[in-house]
Design an enzyme around this catalytic site. Structure first.
Site, PDB file in Angstrom:
ATOM      1  N   GLN A  82       0.829  -1.206   0.000  1.00 56.13           N
ATOM      2  CA  GLN A  82       0.000   0.000   0.000  1.00 56.13           C
ATOM      3  C   GLN A  82       0.867   1.260   0.000  1.00 56.13           C
ATOM      4  OE1 GLN A  82      -3.568  -0.278   0.462  1.00 56.13           O
ATOM      5  NE2 GLN A  82      -3.656   1.887   0.016  1.00 56.13           N
ATOM      6  N   PHE A  83       1.329   1.689  -1.169  1.00 58.45           N
ATOM      7  CA  PHE A  83       2.195   2.866  -1.245  1.00 58.45           C
ATOM      8  C   PHE A  83       1.473   4.135  -0.802  1.00 58.45           C
ATOM      9  CE2 PHE A  83       0.062   3.542  -5.243  1.00 58.45           C
ATOM     10  CZ  PHE A  83       0.134   4.911  -5.462  1.00 58.45           C
ATOM     11  N   THR A  84       0.138   4.157  -0.840  1.00 58.66           N
ATOM     12  CA  THR A  84      -0.590   5.373  -0.477  1.00 58.66           C
ATOM     13  C   THR A  84      -0.481   5.710   1.011  1.00 58.66           C
ATOM     14  OG1 THR A  84      -2.690   4.188  -0.232  1.00 58.66           O
ATOM     15  CG2 THR A  84      -2.214   5.161  -2.398  1.00 58.66           C
TER      16      THR A  84
END
Length: 151
Positions: A82-84
């Site tokens: 989950q890069f966000t």
């Protein structure tokens, strides 16, 4: 100090990840974990947080106290890249410039997954894919785990 790898941990009754209509990971009782890597992350952070995650005592014991780990209860992990988690919202449109580059993050996610699998059964989402994540939060219990390192 630099804040590095981030984990958003949710104690779940069940959870699953779907990519293009196909379930790629599914667990019953355990932890669904959103995993994000920052620009300065290395295997050092992954080692530390994998160890911490597996030993984190957030499941109830016989007296109802959070005193047992996912290992203690024989639970499973569902890891979702989950890069966000690195979204900066100073402006209305989030900026993700502090996230680790995609190729490096994919390698580090695979490494983190293998470290977790040494002691706990793990399922995972697909790095870089559009995923639909479903879960039944148990508690609810949600913990943000990150580590600051001095170098």
């Amino acid at each position: 100090m630099m804040v590095n790898m981030k984990l958003v941990i949710q104690r779940v009754t069940n959870a699953s990840v779907e990519v293009e209509g196909e379930i790629t990971g599914q667990i019953e009782e355990g932890l669904m974990v959103l995993v994000g890597f920052g620009q300065s992350d290395t295997e050092k952070e992954a080692d530390y947080l994998a160890g911490k995650l597996k030993k984190l005592r957030i499941f109830p014991d016989e007296e109802g106290r959070m005193n047992l780990s996912v290992q203690d209860i024989g639970g499973k992990l569902l890891l979702v890249p989950q890069f966000t988690l690195y979204g900066k919202t100073k402006k209305n449109r989030p900026s993700f410039h502090k996230a680790l580059a995609q190729n490096e993050a994919a390698k580090l996610f695979d490494y983190f997954l293998e470290k977790c699998r040494e002691d706990v059964e793990c399922e995972a989402g697909v790095f870089g894919a559009f995923m639909k994540v479903s879960l039944l939060n148990n508690g609810p219990v949600t913990i943000l785990l990150e580590k600051e390192f001095d170098e």
